[in-house]
Design a protein around this motif. Sequence first.
Motif, PDB file in Angstrom:
ATOM      1  N   VAL A 120       0.864  -1.188   0.000  1.00 22.74           N
ATOM      2  CA  VAL A 120       0.000   0.000   0.000  1.00 22.74           C
ATOM      3  C   VAL A 120       0.895   1.231   0.000  1.00 22.74           C
ATOM      4  O   VAL A 120       1.793   1.359   0.836  1.00 22.74           O
ATOM      5  CB  VAL A 120      -0.923   0.020   1.235  1.00 22.74           C
ATOM      6  CG1 VAL A 120      -1.778   1.284   1.229  1.00 22.74           C
ATOM      7  CG2 VAL A 120      -1.810  -1.213   1.261  1.00 22.74           C
ATOM      8  N   SER A 121       0.671   2.124  -0.958  1.00 20.69           N
ATOM      9  CA  SER A 121       1.511   3.320  -1.046  1.00 20.69           C
ATOM     10  C   SER A 121       1.041   4.387  -0.074  1.00 20.69           C
ATOM     11  O   SER A 121      -0.148   4.534   0.198  1.00 20.69           O
ATOM     12  CB  SER A 121       1.513   3.868  -2.476  1.00 20.69           C
ATOM     13  OG  SER A 121       0.213   4.310  -2.848  1.00 20.69           O
ATOM     14  N   LEU A 122       2.001   5.118   0.467  1.00 24.12           N
ATOM     15  CA  LEU A 122       1.732   6.198   1.420  1.00 24.12           C
ATOM     16  C   LEU A 122       1.887   7.538   0.719  1.00 24.12           C
ATOM     17  O   LEU A 122       2.802   7.727  -0.091  1.00 24.12           O
ATOM     18  CB  LEU A 122       2.704   6.121   2.596  1.00 24.12           C
ATOM     19  CG  LEU A 122       2.704   4.827   3.414  1.00 24.12           C
ATOM     20  CD1 LEU A 122       3.767   4.903   4.513  1.00 24.12           C
ATOM     21  CD2 LEU A 122       1.329   4.571   4.029  1.00 24.12           C
ATOM     22  N   ILE A 123       0.991   8.472   1.050  1.00 25.07           N
ATOM     23  CA  ILE A 123       0.998   9.809   0.463  1.00 25.07           C
ATOM     24  C   ILE A 123       1.098  10.819   1.598  1.00 25.07           C
ATOM     25  O   ILE A 123       0.432  10.670   2.630  1.00 25.07           O
ATOM     26  CB  ILE A 123      -0.291  10.049  -0.343  1.00 25.07           C
ATOM     27  CG1 ILE A 123      -0.376   9.058  -1.508  1.00 25.07           C
ATOM     28  CG2 ILE A 123      -0.347  11.473  -0.878  1.00 25.07           C
ATOM     29  CD1 ILE A 123      -1.682   9.128  -2.263  1.00 25.07           C
ATOM     30  N   PRO A 124       1.924  11.846   1.464  1.00 25.74           N
ATOM     31  CA  PRO A 124       2.014  12.841   2.546  1.00 25.74           C
ATOM     32  C   PRO A 124       0.664  13.506   2.794  1.00 25.74           C
ATOM     33  O   PRO A 124      -0.025  13.877   1.844  1.00 25.74           O
ATOM     34  CB  PRO A 124       3.047  13.841   2.021  1.00 25.74           C
ATOM     35  CG  PRO A 124       3.091  13.628   0.542  1.00 25.74           C
ATOM     36  CD  PRO A 124       2.791  12.179   0.331  1.00 25.74           C
ATOM     37  N   PRO A 125       0.272  13.642   4.050  1.00 20.92           N
ATOM     38  CA  PRO A 125      -1.008  14.303   4.332  1.00 20.92           C
ATOM     39  C   PRO A 125      -0.916  15.801   4.083  1.00 20.92           C
ATOM     40  O   PRO A 125       0.161  16.336   3.802  1.00 20.92           O
ATOM     41  CB  PRO A 125      -1.222  14.000   5.823  1.00 20.92           C
ATOM     42  CG  PRO A 125       0.156  13.861   6.374  1.00 20.92           C
ATOM     43  CD  PRO A 125       0.969  13.229   5.272  1.00 20.92           C
TER      44      PRO A 125
END
Length: 444
Positions: A143-148
Amino acid sequence: MDSSIGVTTCPRGQPGQPSPEVHWAQCRAAGRQKGLGLLYSALVRPRPEYCEQLRAPQGEKDLRVATMCPEEGNKDAERAMAVTILVWVLQQLILNVRVVGDERDEARRDHSSFPGLGSRFGIGSTMEGWSPSEENIIYRVLVSLIPPYGHAFLPELCNPGETPERNFRIRVQLVCTCKTEQLVGDMLCFIHHDEEEQRRNRGPSLLQTVCTGSYLDVQKTACRFHQLVKACWVVLPHSRRWRLTMLPCNRSCKFKMARAEEEIIIEIMLGVQQGNSDIFLSSQASEALFTPSTTWTSSCAVAEAKFFERLARRAPDGSFHLRCLQLCARILVGTGFSEYALKTVVMHLLNTTPLSGWHRTHFLLRLDDIMRYLCHCLEEKRLDHFFFGNEKIPEEIVLPPALQRAEPFNLFQHLAQDPDAQAQAMREFTDMQDRLTRMLANDN
């Protein structure tokens, strides 16, 4: 969403889409759909009242995909359904919907304390279709993480000048959001507002929750993700039929789903995409004896899955390339050879041998090709990584420029440095040949 548990794309990760800040504002507007708002509330603040409301008829309708049962007695279908259910939970996390209205003030406190979730990808031998074992199967998902909102991810090499570039740290940097604040009206910039006011109105930033110093911490992020999945699972009707157990959490998130005598292990890796490429900085541990919690390793797992997915679309009926890989992987048990080395050998051959040559009628010829290729690599003490510096990569697979320009990386470098290790590998290879011969004779 792809029913084969392949790729689910989040609009935030696509070129030409709104920036994360504008996307966040749009999500808040979309949050007026009460059902999705309640789901987000249950995810980030798992209070009983939110979970109970999700069990109401409207929530049941939204969750109808998770209540469908496969045909009784079809164990493969039941396992696939169980994995689909947990991935559905991930899909709800990926939606990352913001709450408005009466929940607005409390929701503002949550949205910056954990990375956003982007695309998810099925990776590894099970998802690619060649798992060597029929027992103890592990389903792996990245699962890829994206900066909030209000944050940026800046990858940095752990050892500048390292070749190949494999170990990174991800520095989290606060970003000025004053312009977006003027458009939206009730947002606070982490940089230009009083810290106490931010804590009251927005809660902690990412730097205070899942970071060590200024760097994204793998273990803290994985632990928090565990909590999110657990909070979402308990509201699903299917949780009454499958028991979800959180396994020890370190650099990845492992879950065991059990029902009667059925058990399924699912491992979720987290990763940060390198630009728009198919290469991710993942939570997977490096080959070193100790991997610091702020180290993220470069992973080609998504690119590899994409390679096999491309073959599946193009391969003619009766293609046995996965069966060849699976059979050869089974003879590795008890040897010092890794499945990854064998997989690399087969990928090189798949990239140079016409797909028509992998038909079942050529099964023995292709097995012989695999063993000859591996033997040659052992003799030369060199097996090139499939992606590093390979000019024959299919154009559908996107690689970072640095990786495209890199010198080929030798997976058998340890054999070149240790003659005893090479001699041992050659003896094991002879044993593997004998084992393969016996296995084929027994099948006949």
